[in-house]
Design an enzyme around this catalytic site. Structure first.
Site: not given
Ligand code: CAA
Length: 265
Positions: A76, A116, A119, A139
């Protein structure tokens, strides 16, 4: 057909009957915002519309993939995190539409497949991954659980201990481990990934499409029905398929020692 929605590219390969949806927010690792969720549904509908007036079953399989080098989908969109993005409860969520789509949907996973995004892949019929891909449910780090059934799916595919490990630790696992646990169907070497997926999809698209649709329904039913109920359901599907032209074609091709040509009739 070659259509662009705001966040999803839609293509249709007429020769094989294969649609491709590309989630196209590579700068955000294809994170699911409301627009992307809506566009996945709109993309699937566009593929159905494109093929609905053709004879038989023209849409044989759909591939869902992520744009860019890094991710299938990082879950998400945390920036726009809201009730709507924390687990879609609307009647036409993209998860439900994928799950109930008549043609099989193949998640082509190359890179991060998280939250997500995982999922979404689990709602698909097949998960094919490159060896460099990683999987996880982060999450818990946000104080929530996977809201679209992630724990349920993984408990069924890999057992509750694996589901708890993924969802309670938030740690990522490798494609190799995901393959061993049955969370993904196949893991391919990075340099062979595109060709291997293509071959898998081409084979699938060449099978008798009405049988494929019935098998999708049967396998999904098996997850929530008792055996007796499931056996009765399969018998009904089987009797229906016995009446199809595709069944006659398959039998004739076998007798004549040639490849069958299925039309979905
Ligand atoms: N939402 C929004 N933006 C995201 C994102 C997310 N889930 N994941 C990555 N991005 C963005 C980052 O903010 C970054 O943007 P900027 O370049 O503008 O700063 C860009 O994508 C690249 O990401 P990173 O620089 O963080 O890349 P990385 O290689 O260092 O790390 C990663 C990659 C480990 C996937 C890290 O980005 C991360 O942990 N992301 C979050 C993942 C997460 O927590 N997802 C679960 C969300 S909750 C959910 O999914 C619940 C649901 O649907 C019910």
């Amino acid at each position: 057909m070659d259509e662009s929605l705001e966040t999803v590219l839609v293509e249709f390969d007429d020769d094989r009957g294969v649609g491709t949806l590309t989630m196209n927010r590579p700068d955000a690792l294809n994170a699911l915002n409301g627009q992307l969720r809506d566009d996945i549904v709109a993309g699937l509908e566009a593929l159905e519309e494109e093929t609905e007036d053709r004879e038989g079953v023209a849409l044989r399989a759909v591939v869902l993939e992520g744009a860019g080098e890094k991710a299938f989908c990082a879950g998400a969109d945390i920036g726009g995190f809201s009730d709507e993005s924390a687990g879609d409860s609307s009647a036409r969520s993209h998860y439900d539409v994928i799950r109930n789509f008549p043609a099989p949907v193949i998640a082509k996973i190359d890179g991060y497949c998280l939250g997500g995004g995982l999922e979404t892949a689990l709602a698909c019929d097949f998960r094919l991954a490159s060896e460099g891909s990683t999987f996880g449910f982060p999450e818990v780090n946000l104080g929530i659980l996977p809201g679209a059934g992630g724990v349920q799916y993984v408990s069924k595919l890999a057992g509750p201990a694996v589901a708890k490990e993924l969802a309670m630790t938030g740690e990522h696992i490798s494609a190799e481990r995901a393959g061993e646990e049955g969370i993904v169907n196949h893991v391919y070497a990075d340099d062979e990934f595109d060709d291997e997926v293509d071959a898998f999809v081409t084979d699938l698209a060449g099978q008798a499409p009405l049988a494929i649709q019935a098998i999708k329904k049967s396998a999904d039913m098996a997850v929530h029905s008792g055996l007796e109920e499931g056996l009765a359901y399969d018998r009904t599907l089987f009797e229906g398929l016995l009446q199809t032209e595709d069944h006659a074609e398959g039998a004739a091709a076998f007798a004549e020692d040639r490849e069958p040509e299925f039309e979905g009739k």
